[in-house]
Write a protein that holds these residues in place. Structure first.
Motif, PDB file in Angstrom:
ATOM      1  N   ASP A  59      -8.416   6.836  -1.578  1.00 52.39           N
ATOM      2  CA  ASP A  59      -7.340   5.905  -0.952  1.00 52.39           C
ATOM      3  C   ASP A  59      -6.116   6.556  -0.724  1.00 52.39           C
ATOM      4  OD1 ASP A  59      -7.061   3.674   0.173  1.00 52.39           O
ATOM      5  OD2 ASP A  59      -6.809   2.507  -1.442  1.00 52.39           O
ATOM      6  N   TRP A  60      -5.587   7.193  -1.600  1.00 55.77           N
ATOM      7  CA  TRP A  60      -4.302   7.834  -1.440  1.00 55.77           C
ATOM      8  C   TRP A  60      -4.501   9.090  -0.621  1.00 55.77           C
ATOM      9  CZ3 TRP A  60       0.361   5.712  -2.119  1.00 55.77           C
ATOM     10  CH2 TRP A  60       0.360   4.672  -2.946  1.00 55.77           C
ATOM     11  N   VAL A  61      -3.757   9.290   0.447  1.00 55.33           N
ATOM     12  CA  VAL A  61      -3.644  10.388   1.211  1.00 55.33           C
ATOM     13  C   VAL A  61      -2.230  10.880   1.553  1.00 55.33           C
ATOM     14  CG1 VAL A  61      -4.224  11.073   3.778  1.00 55.33           C
ATOM     15  CG2 VAL A  61      -6.003   9.696   2.152  1.00 55.33           C
ATOM     16  N   LEU A  62      -2.409  12.151   1.446  1.00 59.18           N
ATOM     17  CA  LEU A  62      -1.044  12.862   2.112  1.00 59.18           C
ATOM     18  C   LEU A  62      -1.265  13.688   3.115  1.00 59.18           C
ATOM     19  CD1 LEU A  62       1.794  13.877   1.271  1.00 59.18           C
ATOM     20  CD2 LEU A  62       0.833  15.933   0.037  1.00 59.18           C
ATOM     21  N   PHE A  63      -0.849  13.297   4.146  1.00 61.65           N
ATOM     22  CA  PHE A  63      -1.015  13.853   5.589  1.00 61.65           C
ATOM     23  C   PHE A  63      -0.062  15.000   5.855  1.00 61.65           C
ATOM     24  CE2 PHE A  63      -1.757  14.759   9.725  1.00 61.65           C
ATOM     25  CZ  PHE A  63      -2.853  14.109  10.308  1.00 61.65           C
TER      26      PHE A  63
END
Length: 257
Positions: A75-79
Motif C-alpha cells: 500500500d505504501w509506495v515511494l515513486f
C-alpha cells in the motif's frame, strides 16, 4: 514493525545511472522497475540488482506513471525516477513516517538537485518539494498535462525534512535535449488551454525568469552552478514562448488557407 514499502521506478534507457538509485533503496520491501521500452540493457541490470521488472507501454507521463502505480504489491509506495537517489537520512525518515504517519496519506520531501556534482541549494530549484510517498488505498496517482505532472493523494500530506537527491542531467547535451522537449510539450499544453504567444512574451519573460532565479531566489550563492541553473530556467521560457508562437502562427496560417 513498520508497514511494508514498495519503491517504483519508471524508466527507459537508464542503464548508465539506475544502479546507484537501486542500491539506495535496498531497505525497501519491494522494488519495481516499470520499463517503457529500453534497448540499452536496463531491464537486465535492474533484475540483476534484485528488482522486479515489468514492461509497460509509453502513453505519456501521466498515463504511464499511473499504469506503473498499479504494479506494486504494498500500500505504501515511494515513486522515483532513475535520476533520483534516497539518502540514508531520507530512508530513515521514510521508514519512520510509514510506521507512524499521524493520519497522513502522503509525504512530501525537498528535492536537492545537482549540477556537475555540486548541490544547488538556492535559486529556482530549491526546495522543490515533491509528493513521492503515499498510500495506494488513498488514491495515490499522477495528474497533470504532458509535462510537469504531479503526484497526488486523497488526504493529509505532511513534509519530510531530508532531501531526495536529484541528478537531472548527464551532461550539457542532455540538459539541452530535455529542456527543449519539456518546453515543446508545455507549449502544446498551453496552446490547447487557449493560450497564445506574442513576440513580447518571447523577449520579456526569459530575462525576468533569469533575474528571479539568480537574484531574487539567491541563485548567485551557488556560484557557477547558480548561473547555469538561471540560464537553463530562462532558456526554458524562451523555448516555450517560441514553440507557442509557432503553434499560434500555424493556427493563423490554417485559418487563412
Amino acid at each position: 514493525m513498520r508497514p511494508p514499502v514498495s519503491v517504483v521506478f519508471m524508466v527507459k534507457d537508464e542503464a548508465d545511472r539506475l544502479g546507484p538509485s537501486l542500491s539506495a533503496v535496498r531497505w525497501a520491501d519491494e522494488v519495481v522497475v516499470a520499463d517503457t521500452g529500453s534497448t540499452d540493457g536496463t531491464p537486465e541490470m535492474a533484475r540483476a540488482a534484485g528488482a522486479r521488472v515489468e514492461s509497460i507501454p509509453w502513453e505519456g507521463y501521466v498515463a504511464s506513471r499511473n499504469r506503473a502505480l498499479e504494479l506494486p504489491a504494498h500500500d505504501w509506495v515511494l515513486f522515483l525516477d532513475a535520476d533520483e537517489r534516497v539518502s540514508p537520512e531520507l530512508a530513515a525518515a521514510i521508514q519512520s513516517a510509514v510506521a507512524s504517519p499521524g493520519g497522513a496519506a502522503g509525504f512530501r520531501m525537498p528535492r536537492l538537485s545537482h549540477v556537475g556534482g555540486k548541490p544547488v541549494r538556492h535559486g529556482i530549484w530549491w526546495p522543490d518539494r515533491k509528493l513521492r510517498l503515499g498510500l495506494r488505498s488513498r488514491g495515490l496517482r499522477s495528474a497533470g498535462g504532458r509535462v510537469h505532472e504531479r503526484i497526488e493523494v486523497d488526504g493529509a500530506v505532511r513534509d519530510l525534512s531530508p532531501p531526495l537527491l536529484h541528478f537531472p542531467y548527464r551532461d550539457v547535451a542532455d540538459a539541452v535535449r530535455k529542456n527543449t522537449l519539456y518546453a515543446r510539450l508545455s507549449a502544446r499544453d498551453s496552446f490547447e488551454r487557449g493560450r497564445r504567444a506574442t513576440v513580447l512574451s518571447l523577449l520579456v519573460r526569459p530575462p525576468v525568469e533569469f533575474l528571479r532565479s539568480f537574484v531574487l531566489k539567491g541563485g548567485f550563492l551557488d556560484g557557477r552552478a547558480g548561473v547555469g541553473v538561471a540560464l537553463h530556467h530562462a532558456t526554458y521560457y524562451m523555448l516555450r514562448a517560441a514553440f507557442l508562437l509557432e503553434e499560434s502562427e500555424k493556427e493563423k496560417a490554417g485559418r487563412g488557407a
